[in-house]
Design an enzyme around this catalytic site. Structure first.
Site, PDB file in Angstrom:
ATOM      1  CB  SER A 243      28.176  37.063  56.781  1.00 42.51           C
ATOM      2  OG  SER A 243      27.047  37.553  56.080  1.00 42.51           O
TER       3      SER A 243
ATOM      4  CE1 TYR B 294      25.608  35.861  61.279  1.00 37.81           C
ATOM      5  CE2 TYR B 294      25.036  37.279  59.430  1.00 37.81           C
ATOM      6  CZ  TYR B 294      25.600  36.116  59.911  1.00 37.81           C
ATOM      7  OH  TYR B 294      26.168  35.209  59.045  1.00 37.81           O
TER       8      TYR B 294
HETATM    9  N1  LIG Z   1      23.862  30.123  55.618  1.00 37.18           N
HETATM   10  C1  LIG Z   1      24.174  31.305  55.146  1.00 37.18           C
HETATM   11  O1  LIG Z   1      23.502  31.872  54.264  1.00 37.18           O
HETATM   12  C2  LIG Z   1      25.397  32.015  55.642  1.00 37.18           C
HETATM   13  C3  LIG Z   1      25.809  33.168  54.975  1.00 37.18           C
HETATM   14  C4  LIG Z   1      26.943  33.835  55.410  1.00 37.18           C
HETATM   15  C5  LIG Z   1      27.652  33.351  56.483  1.00 37.18           C
HETATM   16  N2  LIG Z   1      27.232  32.225  57.129  1.00 37.18           N
HETATM   17  C6  LIG Z   1      28.029  31.781  58.271  1.00 37.18           C
HETATM   18  O2  LIG Z   1      28.385  30.413  58.097  1.00 37.18           O
HETATM   19  C7  LIG Z   1      28.534  29.784  59.375  1.00 37.18           C
HETATM   20  C8  LIG Z   1      27.737  28.477  59.390  1.00 37.18           C
HETATM   21  O3  LIG Z   1      26.389  28.771  59.122  1.00 37.18           O
HETATM   22  P1  LIG Z   1      25.367  27.671  58.586  1.00 37.18           P
HETATM   23  O4  LIG Z   1      24.390  28.378  57.750  1.00 37.18           O
HETATM   24  O5  LIG Z   1      26.089  26.495  58.051  1.00 37.18           O
HETATM   25  O6  LIG Z   1      24.626  27.309  59.967  1.00 37.18           O
HETATM   26  P2  LIG Z   1      24.102  25.935  60.614  1.00 37.18           P
HETATM   27  O7  LIG Z   1      23.766  24.937  59.574  1.00 37.18           O
HETATM   28  O8  LIG Z   1      23.077  26.359  61.597  1.00 37.18           O
HETATM   29  O9  LIG Z   1      25.399  25.421  61.399  1.00 37.18           O
HETATM   30  C9  LIG Z   1      25.885  26.060  62.537  1.00 37.18           C
HETATM   31  C10 LIG Z   1      26.841  25.098  63.214  1.00 37.18           C
HETATM   32  O10 LIG Z   1      27.405  25.737  64.380  1.00 37.18           O
HETATM   33  C11 LIG Z   1      27.188  24.877  65.522  1.00 37.18           C
HETATM   34  N3  LIG Z   1      27.149  25.702  66.725  1.00 37.18           N
HETATM   35  C12 LIG Z   1      26.177  26.561  67.133  1.00 37.18           C
HETATM   36  N4  LIG Z   1      26.503  27.114  68.305  1.00 37.18           N
HETATM   37  C13 LIG Z   1      27.726  26.599  68.643  1.00 37.18           C
HETATM   38  C14 LIG Z   1      28.609  26.791  69.738  1.00 37.18           C
HETATM   39  N5  LIG Z   1      28.272  27.624  70.748  1.00 37.18           N
HETATM   40  N6  LIG Z   1      29.770  26.098  69.787  1.00 37.18           N
HETATM   41  C15 LIG Z   1      30.100  25.240  68.775  1.00 37.18           C
HETATM   42  N7  LIG Z   1      29.320  25.040  67.695  1.00 37.18           N
HETATM   43  C16 LIG Z   1      28.148  25.704  67.637  1.00 37.18           C
HETATM   44  C17 LIG Z   1      25.871  24.183  65.192  1.00 37.18           C
HETATM   45  O11 LIG Z   1      25.657  23.014  65.966  1.00 37.18           O
HETATM   46  P3  LIG Z   1      24.807  23.029  67.349  1.00 37.18           P
HETATM   47  O12 LIG Z   1      23.756  24.116  67.241  1.00 37.18           O
HETATM   48  O13 LIG Z   1      24.263  21.668  67.447  1.00 37.18           O
HETATM   49  O14 LIG Z   1      25.784  23.322  68.414  1.00 37.18           O
HETATM   50  C18 LIG Z   1      26.134  23.844  63.723  1.00 37.18           C
HETATM   51  O15 LIG Z   1      27.032  22.751  63.621  1.00 37.18           O
HETATM   52  C19 LIG Z   1      28.093  30.809  60.412  1.00 37.18           C
HETATM   53  O16 LIG Z   1      29.233  31.456  60.960  1.00 37.18           O
HETATM   54  C20 LIG Z   1      27.291  31.806  59.592  1.00 37.18           C
HETATM   55  O17 LIG Z   1      27.321  33.110  60.149  1.00 37.18           O
HETATM   56  C21 LIG Z   1      26.112  31.542  56.737  1.00 37.18           C
END
Ligand SMILES: NC(=O)c1ccc[n+]([C@@H]2O[C@H](COP(=O)([O-])OP(=O)(O)OC[C@H]3O[C@@H](n4cnc5c(N)ncnc54)[C@H](OP(=O)(O)O)[C@@H]3O)[C@@H](O)[C@H]2O)c1
Length: 244
Positions: A139, A152
């Site tokens: 991130s 985080y």
């Molecule tokens: N969205 C943003 O603005 C942003 C910005 C920078 C970086 N990121 C990074 O991008 C990545 C994805 O984020 P997102 O925004 O797409 O989030 P999201 O839509 O909440 O997706 C998170 C995914 O991880 C899964 N997950 C959660 N806990 C888990 C575990 N213990 N084992 C396996 N899978 C697990 C969730 O499914 P379940 O909960 O059903 O298990 C879901 O499939 C993260 O690493 C986040 O830090 C996001």
């Protein structure tokens, strides 16, 4: 006829992980999807992609991370790409020091740091055999004084340094890189009182004047899978937010 490469994407039942799975499938990978809880969503995305399948596993638990990798490799006979995307956060203002309790630190580190580490370790023999690669999802908070909480942001800084340390260790067979997104519209950020004002600011002042899309991150990951002379790099995908 060459055999299609295999990609495992952790946390791919929604958001960035789903877009990654779709983009990698478009790029010719057989994709293994994963999540800890939302199995139905993961299965239905897998069903919409050619030769993809879903494995439920909580990668913050070492035995489950190992099972996930073993089942993925066994099913397809190889593993060429691991995308460590599963992650979690808690929205805690940075000034609320008492709010960032040891429990919060442990919860976030167990998934973001240990989950990434133990899935990578389990995958390494397969990736070594395949001359494969890892892409970690960090991130912008991993390198800037920003992010939904200090635990985080520190977890993402740890992932970035892990990326460099592993890259220096597992070459020449395996490359390790990271993509560091800025704010991206996903279920995690949409409709959130915490992220809404940040999104407004991103639209007003960043060079590209918009919030990121999941496809922007997926494109960068696909580009890194093809960048065969690149390892130990962290690619910011933030619309230029780091410039302001
Ligand atoms: N969205 C943003 O603005 C942003 C910005 C920078 C970086 N990121 C990074 O991008 C990545 C994805 O984020 P997102 O925004 O797409 O989030 P999201 O839509 O909440 O997706 C998170 C995914 O991880 C899964 N997950 C959660 N806990 C888990 C575990 N213990 N084992 C396996 N899978 C697990 C969730 O499914 P379940 O909960 O059903 O298990 C879901 O499939 C993260 O690493 C986040 O830090 C996001």
């Amino acid at each position: 006829m060459s055999v299609a490469p295999v990609a495992l994407v952790t946390g791919s039942s929604s958001g960035i992980g789903e877009a990654l799975a779709r983009a990698l499938a478009d790029d010719g990978f057989r994709v293994v999807l994963n999540s800890a809880r939302s199995a139905e969503a993961g299965r239905s995305i897998a069903a919409s992609l050619p030769d993809a399948h879903y494995i439920q596993a909580d990668i913050s638990v070492e035995a489950e991370a190992r099972r996930l990798v073993a089942e993925a490799a066994e099913r397809h006979g190889r593993l060429d790409l691991l995308v460590n995307n599963a992650g979690r956060t808690r929205a805690i203002p940075h000034a609320d020091l008492e709010g960032a309790t040891p429990e919060v630190w442990r919860e976030i580190f167990d998934l973001n740091v240990l989950g990434t580490w133990q899935t990578s370790v389990a995958a390494m023999p397969h990736l070594t055999r395949a001359n494969g690669s890892i892409v970690n999802i960090s991130s912008v908070a991993g390198s800037r004084p920003a992010g939904s909480s200090i635990p985080y942001a520190v977890s993402k800084a740890a992932i970035e340094h892990m990326t460099r340390l592993l890259a220096g260790t597992v070459g020449p067979q395996v490359r390790v890189n990271a993509v560091a997104p800025g704010l991206v519209e996903t279920p995690w950020t949409q409709g959130s009182d915490f992220f809404a004002p940040i999104a407004e600011q991103v639209r007003e002042v960043t060079p590209l004047r918009r919030v990121g899309r999941t496809e922007d991150v997926a494109q960068a990951v696909v580009a890194l899978t093809r960048a065969t002379y690149t390892t130990g790099q962290v690619l910011l995908v933030d619309g230029g937010a780091h410039l302001i």
